[in-house]
Scaffold this active site. Structure first.
Site, short mmCIF file in Angstrom:
data_model
loop_
_atom_site.label_atom_id
_atom_site.label_comp_id
_atom_site.label_asym_id
_atom_site.label_seq_id
_atom_site.Cartn_x
_atom_site.Cartn_y
_atom_site.Cartn_z
N HIS A 136 54.13 97.06 9.69
CA HIS A 136 55.27 97.16 10.57
C HIS A 136 55.74 95.88 10.47
O HIS A 136 56.76 95.26 10.84
CB HIS A 136 55.90 97.69 11.89
CG HIS A 136 55.43 98.95 10.76
ND1 HIS A 136 56.49 99.66 10.26
CD2 HIS A 136 54.81 100.19 11.27
CE1 HIS A 136 55.72 101.19 9.37
NE2 HIS A 136 54.86 101.44 11.02
ZN ZN Z 1 52.22 105.21 10.75
#
Ligand code: ZN
Length: 364
Positions: A136
Site C-alpha cells: 500500500h
Molecule cells: Zn492485506
C-alpha cells in the site's frame, strides 16, 4: 529436481521489533512481530531447515539512497524523524515506533535479497519473510500498515543498480488491492501487475477491473476483484485470465505479493481460504514460471495476520515450491455456511475478459 534450492529470507528483527503501541485488538495491532515469530517457531519445531534444499538468506544491507529510488526524501526523513522520537502516526493506518525506520529499511533489503538471489541463479525460487508489509505504500506516503513499498523498491533497485531491464510480472494475492504497487507501474510496459483482492461491490473502492493502466502500460494493470466469503473452490478461477496473460507477456521474473489475509481465520480479511489454496496456487504459478521465466519466482510477504494460520500457509507455499505433497492441518477441515460465490466470480471473470481482449491475443 534434485539440486533445487529455495532461498528463505529471515532475520530475527522481523520476529522481535516494531511492536505496535496499542492494546489488542485494534486493526493496526495485528501487524506485529509475532506474525514472524510464530512462523519461525513452527519451522524450528518441524526442523524445516534440516532440508538442505532450503537456504537461509539474510536481508541485503542497504543505504538510504536505495529507498530514495522509491520514496521522496521528505517522506523517508519523516519516518526517520518519528522513529527517532520513538512514536507517531503517519498516513492512513501506519504506526511508528523507535524501530520502524530500520525495520522497514531491512524489509526492503529482504525483498531485494529474495529477488536478486533468484535472478542471479543463486537459488531457484525464494520467499522473503519480512515485515512491515509494503504494497500500500505510495511514493510520498505510507498507508495500510505499509511503510516502504518493498516490491516496487526492489524493482527500481534492479533497474538502477543492476541495470536489469527485463520484463517482470507481479501477482498480488493479498486480500487487499495493492494500490501502492499499481501506482508505481501503471504506465510501465515492462511491469505487469495482476491483483486478486476482496472488493466492496456496494461501496466501491480502488481496484476496479477497468483500471487497466495508461499509455505504454495500458492492459498491464489487471484487477480481479472478488466478493467476501470466497472459498478454496473458488479462489483459483483467476488463473483462466492470469495463465494466458503470463504466457503472452513472457516475463523473465515473477514476483508474488504474498498476503495471507484471505485465510479463513484472518482477523482482517473476510474470505474463507485454507492453507490448501496457497499450496495449489504455488503449484500452478510454479508450473507457469518454469515454462515462461525459467522458474524465476519470488514470494514476498505482505499481509496476513492469523497467528494460527500463518505457519501452515507459509509452509504450504514451501511444499509447493518443493513439488511435495501437502496436507492441510486437521483443524482447517471446516464447513463454511456461506452461499457459493462461484456465479459472481464467473461474472467478474467474463467481464474482465471483455475488457482485456483488446489488449491480449490469448484472451478470448
Ligand atoms: Zn492485506
Amino acid at each position: 529436481m534434485e539440486n533445487k534450492k529455495i532461498g528463505i529470507v529471515i532475520d530475527n528483527d522481523f520476529a522481535s521489533k516494531n511492536n505496535p503501541p496499542y492494546p489488542r485488538p485494534i486493526f493496526a495491532s495485528y501487524e506485529n512481530p509475532n506474525r514472524i515469530k510464530i512462523i519461525l517457531n513452527y519451522f524450528e519445531k518441524i526442523n524445516l531447515f534440516e532440508d538442505k534444499r532450503l537456504i537461509k538468506l539474510s536481508p541485503l544491507i542497504i543505504e538510504d539512497k536505495i529507498i530514495e529510488l522509491a520514496h521522496s526524501r521528505y517522506y523517508i526523513d519523516s519516518i526517520k524523524r518519528l522513529s527517532n522520537l520513538g512514536s507517531g502516526h503517519i498516513g492512513d493506518e501506519v504506526f511508528i515506533t523507535k524501530d520502524t525506520f530500520n525495520l522497514a529499511k531491512k524489509a526492503v533489503g529482504g525483498a531485494i535479497k529474495a529477488v536478486e538471489s533468484v535472478i542471479k541463479n543463486d537459488v531457484n525460487q525464494s520467499f522473503a519473510l519480512i515485515r512491515p508489509p509494503g504494497h500500500h505504500a505510495l511514493r510520498e506516503m505510507g498507508s495500510g500498515l505499509s511503510v516502504f513499498n518493498n516490491i516496487a523498491n526492489t524493482i527500481l533497485y534492479l533497474r538502477e543498480e543492476l541495470k536489469y531491464d527485463k520484463k517482470i510480472a507481479i501477482v498480488d494475492i493479498d486480500d487487499h488491492f495493492g494500490d501502492g504497487i499499481a501506482q508505481y507501474f501503471y504506465c510501465d510496459s515492462n511491469v505487469l501487475y495482476f491483483s486478486v483482492h476482496e472488493f466492496d461491490f456496494v461501496e466501491g473502492e480502488l481496484g476496479f477491473p477497468d483500471e487497466l493502466g495508461e499509455g505504454e502500460g495500458l492492459g498491464k494493470n489487471i484487477n480481479f476483484p472478488v466478493p467476501a466469503g470466497m472459498n478454496d473452490n473458488e479462489f483459483l478461477e483467476f488463473f483462466d485470465i492470469l495463465d494466458p496473460i503470463l504466457r503472452e507477456f513472457q516475463p523473465d521474473l515473477i514476483i508474488i505479493a504474498t498476503g495471507f489475509d484471505m485465510y479463513f481465520a484472518d482477523p482482517v480479511g473476510n474470505c474463507n481460504l485454507t492453507s490448501l489454496s496457497y499450496f495449489r496456487f504455488t503449484e500452478k504459478i510454479l508450473k507457469i514460471a518454469e515454462e515462461v521465466s525459467e522458474g524465476k519466482l519470488s514470494f514476498i510477504l505482505e499481509g496476513g495476520y492469523s497467528l494460527i494460520g500463518l505457519p501452515f500457509c507459509v509452509h504450504a507455499i514451501i511444499k509447493g515450491l518443493l513439488n511435495e505433497h501437502f496436507e492441510r492441518p486437521l483443524f482447517e477441515n471446516l464447513e463454511f455456511q456461506y452461499k457459493s460465490k462461484m456465479e459472481e466470480i464467473i461474472k467478474i471473470k467474463n467481464s474482465l475478459k471483455e475488457l482485456l481482449k483488446n489488449h491480449w491475443n490469448l484472451i478470448e
